[in-house]
Every structure is written in C-alpha cells, then in structure tokens.
Motif scaffolding. Structure first.
Motif, PDB file in Angstrom:
ATOM      1  N   THR A 216       0.829  -1.206   0.000  1.00  0.00           N
ATOM      2  CA  THR A 216       0.000   0.000   0.000  1.00  0.00           C
ATOM      3  C   THR A 216       0.861   1.253   0.000  1.00  0.00           C
ATOM      4  OG1 THR A 216      -1.798  -1.146   1.150  1.00  0.00           O
ATOM      5  CG2 THR A 216      -1.789   1.260   1.250  1.00  0.00           C
ATOM      6  N   ALA A 217       1.888   1.267   0.825  1.00  0.00           N
ATOM      7  CA  ALA A 217       2.785   2.431   0.866  1.00  0.00           C
ATOM      8  C   ALA A 217       3.479   2.626  -0.476  1.00  0.00           C
ATOM      9  CB  ALA A 217       3.809   2.260   1.981  1.00  0.00           C
ATOM     10  N   VAL A 218       3.944   1.539  -1.060  1.00  0.00           N
ATOM     11  CA  VAL A 218       4.624   1.619  -2.359  1.00  0.00           C
ATOM     12  C   VAL A 218       3.645   2.067  -3.446  1.00  0.00           C
ATOM     13  CG1 VAL A 218       5.776   0.248  -4.141  1.00  0.00           C
ATOM     14  CG2 VAL A 218       6.438  -0.019  -1.749  1.00  0.00           C
ATOM     15  N   ALA A 219       2.398   1.599  -3.369  1.00  0.00           N
ATOM     16  CA  ALA A 219       1.390   2.013  -4.352  1.00  0.00           C
ATOM     17  C   ALA A 219       1.084   3.501  -4.227  1.00  0.00           C
ATOM     18  CB  ALA A 219       0.113   1.202  -4.180  1.00  0.00           C
ATOM     19  N   GLY A 220       1.099   4.029  -3.002  1.00  0.00           N
ATOM     20  CA  GLY A 220       0.892   5.464  -2.827  1.00  0.00           C
ATOM     21  C   GLY A 220       2.022   6.269  -3.435  1.00  0.00           C
ATOM     22  N   ASP A 221       3.238   5.790  -3.246  1.00  0.00           N
ATOM     23  CA  ASP A 221       4.402   6.457  -3.855  1.00  0.00           C
ATOM     24  C   ASP A 221       4.357   6.340  -5.374  1.00  0.00           C
ATOM     25  OD1 ASP A 221       7.214   7.596  -3.725  1.00  0.00           O
ATOM     26  OD2 ASP A 221       7.619   5.660  -4.674  1.00  0.00           O
ATOM     27  N   LEU A 222       3.968   5.180  -5.879  1.00  0.00           N
ATOM     28  CA  LEU A 222       3.821   4.985  -7.327  1.00  0.00           C
ATOM     29  C   LEU A 222       2.806   5.969  -7.884  1.00  0.00           C
ATOM     30  CD1 LEU A 222       4.202   3.297  -9.975  1.00  0.00           C
ATOM     31  CD2 LEU A 222       2.416   1.775  -9.112  1.00  0.00           C
ATOM     32  N   ARG A 223       1.664   6.074  -7.221  1.00  0.00           N
ATOM     33  CA  ARG A 223       0.636   7.030  -7.668  1.00  0.00           C
ATOM     34  C   ARG A 223       1.180   8.457  -7.703  1.00  0.00           C
ATOM     35  NH1 ARG A 223      -3.279   8.791  -3.130  1.00  0.00           N
ATOM     36  NH2 ARG A 223      -1.217   9.583  -2.528  1.00  0.00           N
ATOM     37  N   ASP A 224       1.876   8.857  -6.637  1.00  0.00           N
ATOM     38  CA  ASP A 224       2.390  10.225  -6.580  1.00  0.00           C
ATOM     39  C   ASP A 224       3.347  10.517  -7.719  1.00  0.00           C
ATOM     40  OD1 ASP A 224       0.905  10.616  -4.302  1.00  0.00           O
ATOM     41  OD2 ASP A 224       2.610  10.541  -2.915  1.00  0.00           O
ATOM     42  N   ARG A 225       4.211   9.556  -8.046  1.00  0.00           N
ATOM     43  CA  ARG A 225       5.176   9.795  -9.121  1.00  0.00           C
ATOM     44  C   ARG A 225       4.498   9.776 -10.491  1.00  0.00           C
ATOM     45  NH1 ARG A 225      10.376  10.162  -6.948  1.00  0.00           N
ATOM     46  NH2 ARG A 225      10.700  11.258  -8.908  1.00  0.00           N
ATOM     47  N   CYS A 226       3.426   9.000 -10.628  1.00  0.00           N
ATOM     48  CA  CYS A 226       2.666   9.018 -11.894  1.00  0.00           C
ATOM     49  C   CYS A 226       1.864  10.310 -12.016  1.00  0.00           C
ATOM     50  CB  CYS A 226       1.774   7.790 -11.988  1.00  0.00           C
ATOM     51  SG  CYS A 226       2.700   6.249 -12.222  1.00  0.00           S
ATOM     52  N   PHE A 227       1.323  10.814 -10.900  1.00  0.00           N
ATOM     53  CA  PHE A 227       0.718  12.148 -10.919  1.00  0.00           C
ATOM     54  C   PHE A 227       1.751  13.174 -11.362  1.00  0.00           C
ATOM     55  CE2 PHE A 227      -2.949  11.880  -7.558  1.00  0.00           C
ATOM     56  CZ  PHE A 227      -3.597  10.943  -8.338  1.00  0.00           C
ATOM     57  N   GLN A 228       2.974  13.047 -10.856  1.00  0.00           N
ATOM     58  CA  GLN A 228       4.042  13.985 -11.195  1.00  0.00           C
ATOM     59  C   GLN A 228       4.296  14.005 -12.704  1.00  0.00           C
ATOM     60  OE1 GLN A 228       7.916  12.852  -9.763  1.00  0.00           O
ATOM     61  NE2 GLN A 228       8.774  14.919  -9.935  1.00  0.00           N
ATOM     62  N   MET A 229       4.353  12.833 -13.336  1.00  0.00           N
ATOM     63  CA  MET A 229       4.561  12.782 -14.790  1.00  0.00           C
ATOM     64  C   MET A 229       3.416  13.449 -15.529  1.00  0.00           C
ATOM     65  SD  MET A 229       6.180   9.091 -15.801  1.00  0.00           S
ATOM     66  CE  MET A 229       4.822   8.175 -15.074  1.00  0.00           C
ATOM     67  N   GLU A 230       2.186  13.147 -15.103  1.00  0.00           N
ATOM     68  CA  GLU A 230       1.017  13.722 -15.762  1.00  0.00           C
ATOM     69  C   GLU A 230       1.020  15.243 -15.642  1.00  0.00           C
ATOM     70  OE1 GLU A 230      -3.860  13.410 -15.469  1.00  0.00           O
ATOM     71  OE2 GLU A 230      -2.642  13.288 -13.653  1.00  0.00           O
ATOM     72  N   VAL A 231       1.211  15.739 -14.432  1.00  0.00           N
ATOM     73  CA  VAL A 231       1.183  17.179 -14.179  1.00  0.00           C
ATOM     74  C   VAL A 231       2.347  17.877 -14.872  1.00  0.00           C
ATOM     75  CG1 VAL A 231       1.417  18.912 -12.348  1.00  0.00           C
ATOM     76  CG2 VAL A 231      -0.099  16.941 -12.022  1.00  0.00           C
ATOM     77  N   ALA A 232       3.514  17.215 -14.899  1.00  0.00           N
ATOM     78  CA  ALA A 232       4.678  17.817 -15.548  1.00  0.00           C
ATOM     79  C   ALA A 232       4.440  18.049 -17.032  1.00  0.00           C
ATOM     80  CB  ALA A 232       5.902  16.922 -15.338  1.00  0.00           C
ATOM     81  N   TRP A 233       3.723  17.160 -17.677  1.00  0.00           N
ATOM     82  CA  TRP A 233       3.443  17.321 -19.110  1.00  0.00           C
ATOM     83  C   TRP A 233       2.216  18.189 -19.360  1.00  0.00           C
ATOM     84  CZ3 TRP A 233       5.727  16.451 -23.711  1.00  0.00           C
ATOM     85  CH2 TRP A 233       6.911  15.708 -23.711  1.00  0.00           C
TER      86      TRP A 233
END
Length: 422
Positions: A216-233
């Motif tokens: 669960t913790a790793v999935a939360g971090d995964l989500r945050d970094r995928c949000f980062q890619m989306e928002v960055a573009w």
C-alpha cells in the motif's frame, strides 16, 4: 524501463545539431510566406506535435495517473479490512487488485516511447520501474517491525519513497506481493507467513498483513510519481492531481521554470522553448523516444535473458506478463507514429506516418512493416508460449527479438531523414 535513458542526452544533442543544420540551410525559407513564417512542412510538423502531445502523451499519462490512484485506493481499503479481520478479505478482493495493477502496468508500458522529459529528468522511470526486485532486501525490510510500522498510513507513502530505495519500489514490489508464479496471489497464502526463499533463509516470519502494508505504501508512492509525470506534461491535469504533487513537493516544470513539458514542446522554435525547431521535435520523438525503447526491448529486455548474459533480468517475473510488457512498448511506438491512441482520438492525418507519405519517404513501407511485424511476433510469443520466464531460450523469442531489432534500425533511418526536412 529499468535504467535511466543513458543514450537520451546524446541522442537529443545530436538531434539538436542535425536539426539546427537543417534549419540554417539556404533553402529553409522555401514555401514560406513571411520573414518568420513556418514552411508548409513545418506547419505539418507543428500539427503532428499538437496531435502527439494531446492524444498520445496527455491521454496516456492521464490513464496511468487514474489507474495507479485506483490501485492505491483499493490496496489501502483491502489492507484496512485485513487489519480488522483477515477472513473478511476474499479472493475476489485480491483478484480485483491484480486486475487494476495490470491495467496500470499496461498504461505505463504504453508510455515508454516518450520517457525523455519528465520521466527521465525527475528520475521517475528508475524510481517506479526498476527490476529485478531486491527480494533479499525486501525480506530484511519486512522482518523489521519498526520499519513496517513506519510504512503504515499516509506517512508511510513518504517513508517508502524516501527510504526504501528503487529496488524495493514501484510496480515490481507490488507485483511480488499480489502475484506468484504467473497467477494471482492466493488469499490463503496472504493469511499465512511468507514462504519465499529470501524470507525463510533469514528466518523472517513476515505476515500477509505486513506485506499488504508495504504494498500500500509503495502504491501510494507509485501514484504520486505518476501524478508527477502527468502534471509535468499537462498543465491542465486534474486539479486534485496538481494539488497532490504540490503537497508532496515534487518538481514538475521544465528546468524549474514556468512551462510544462507539453507547453515546452508545443512552443518549439520560440523563445523559452528547449526545442530549437519542429525538426528537432520530430527527431526527438523518433530517436530519443521510439528508437530508444525499441533498442531496449530488443537488446536488453529480451536480449539479456535470451542471450544468457543475465537470465534473471526478466521484467514482470511474478505475474509472467513480460511478453505483454514488450508488446505494449511497441504499441507506444505505434501510437507515437500514427497520430495517437486508437481508443482516444487517433488522427492519422496529423501523424509522422502521414507526413512521410506526403513527402515520399523512401523507406516508409519498411518502417510500417517493421512496426506491424514486431507487434505480431510478440503477440505470437504471448499466445503460443505465454510465459517469458519459462521460455527465454525459445526460438520464437529469438524471432521476436530480430523483428524488434529491424524496427529499431528503421527508426534510426527515419530520424535521420526527418532531420533533413525543411
């Protein structure tokens, strides 16, 4: 993709030099109607880029963000149920998480033809997609009750992202928890202690609850970094995603400035953009993007295990979805070449392939054949062999590798041709 794009900087530098040379050519003003007007071909490249950014990159990163968010929420909910009463968690709960994971994984693999940019600049690619998983390190981490306690709750996401290291993060850490031997993890196994050799050899008595807390913790971090890619573009990403990226203080602009990666690419040739010309954008898409992942699929993802150089270098070894990963990587190339994702507004009239047709690219037939045959070869591997883990030396694997190598070669040629366009 396991490694940071080692060749990207070199390729993009070469692209800049080549395209600069093309833009400085004496006849670069051909077909222009004003001092600063774009040529007809450059106008086409601009339209291609608009279609590419909007219907390939924005759509794909949006899908990854949504899927990883759903994965985190479902894992968090099941983990809470498991804490209260392990018997209340059903096999269908686990199966549902596995399905969401595979959907998220599919979207990620379909993004690997455009890892240049945010995914590389912010180290997101290796952070969320390094393999092989360090099973020994995971056993040691989960044996430590104090460390598991730090992984619980919202604070556990930041702890995971900052403390675990990329060999324990991302897709493959979660994959280990919810899949085994090519099948969804059995709920009975999660109700018992972990029996993987990495755990038993050090006497790590790790429970399914501890594993789910970690996942669960790793999935939360995964989500945050995928949000980062989306928002960055995409500057127009959902506000809730932007808010989360800002909350966890992840960078998301080009060189710390005000532009998103999408805005930067769409401003090619203008002051403030890192792209000097539309030709440079085309070369970047083809070489730093498409060719880079074709090369990796052929010579690393398939090549390392198939050649015997590293038989353990297998992507998705617990779910046995390697062939699907490779296949989706080639689909990311197809989407980049043909004007977007089939289900999300593909427009081939504004595509690299159509431009090549209009401008009589001499190797177009070879390129299109190479894309189709690489996809077909990997589909044959999946339908005939199923598991790459169990068939790394099969002749069909070798045939698929050759098809992807041919595609790699064709993409290099295409990038070189595009650099000469005016």
């Amino acid at each position: 993709m396991n490694n940071v794009l080692k060749k990207t900087g070199m390729m993009m530098a070469m692209a800049a030099i080549i395209s600069l040379g093309a833009s400085c050519s004496d006849d670069n003003n051909e077909n222009q109607s004003g001092d600063n007007a774009l040529s007809v071909n450059e106008q086409k490249m601009e339209a291609i880029t608009n279609q590419y950014v909007t219907n390939t990159i924005y759509q794909t990163y949006g899908a990854i963000a949504d899927a990883t968010n759903q994965l985190y929420e479902n894992l968090a909910a099941v983990t809470e149920k498991f804490k209260t009463d392990p018997q209340s968690v059903s096999q269908s709960d686990i199966d549902n998480i596995c399905q969401i994971f595979l959907e998220a994984r599919e979207e990620w693999e379909k993004s690997e033809a455009f890892l240049y940019g945010a995914a590389t600049d912010f180290g997101i690619d290796p952070h969320i997609d390094t393999w092989p998983l360090d099973a020994d390190g995971l056993a040691t981490a989960l044996k430590n009750a104090d460390q598991v306690a730090k992984l619980e709750g919202e604070d556990g996401i930041a702890y995971a992202g900052g403390k675990l290291g990329q060999e324990l993060l991302g897709f493959h850490g979660i994959e280990f928890i919810i899949f085994r031997d090519g099948a969804n993890r059995k709920i009975a196994d999660l109700r018992a202690e972990e029996t993987n050799e990495a755990f038993t050899k050090i006497g790590a008595h790790v429970t399914g609850l501890q594993e789910l807390i970690y996942a669960t913790a790793v999935a939360g971090d995964l989500r945050d970094r995928c949000f980062q890619m989306e928002v960055a573009w995409n500057a127009d990403a959902p506000q809730s995603h932007i808010n989360r990226v800002e909350e966890v203080e992840l960078p998301f602009t080009v060189n710390g400035g005000s532009k998103s990666y999408g805005e930067n690419m769409l401003a090619a040739g203008k002051a403030g953009s890192t792209y000097a010309s539309w030709q440079e954008v085309m070369v970047t898409i083809l070489q730093a993007g498409c060719e880079n992942i074709a090369n990796e699929v052929a010579n690393t993802k398939i090549g390392n295990p198939y050649s015997g150089e590293d038989v353990n270098y297998i992507e998705s070894p617990y779910s046995h979805k390697s062939f699907i990963d490779f296949h989706d990587n080639i689909l990311s190339i197809e989407n980049s070449l043909y004007g977007g994702r089939k289900a999300d507004g593909r427009d081939t009239s504004k595509s690299i392939i159509q431009y090549m047709k209009d401008n009589s690219y001499p190797s177009l037939a070879s390129l299109e054949t190479a894309v189709a045959e690489a996809i077909a070869a990997l589909e044959t591997c999946q339908s005939t062999l199923g598991s790459f883990v169990q068939n790394v030396n099969n002749t069909l694997v070798g045939e698929a590798q050759k098809k992807v190598q041919i595609l790699d070669d064709e993409l290099v040629k295409a990038a070189g041709w595009f650099a000469t366009q005016k």
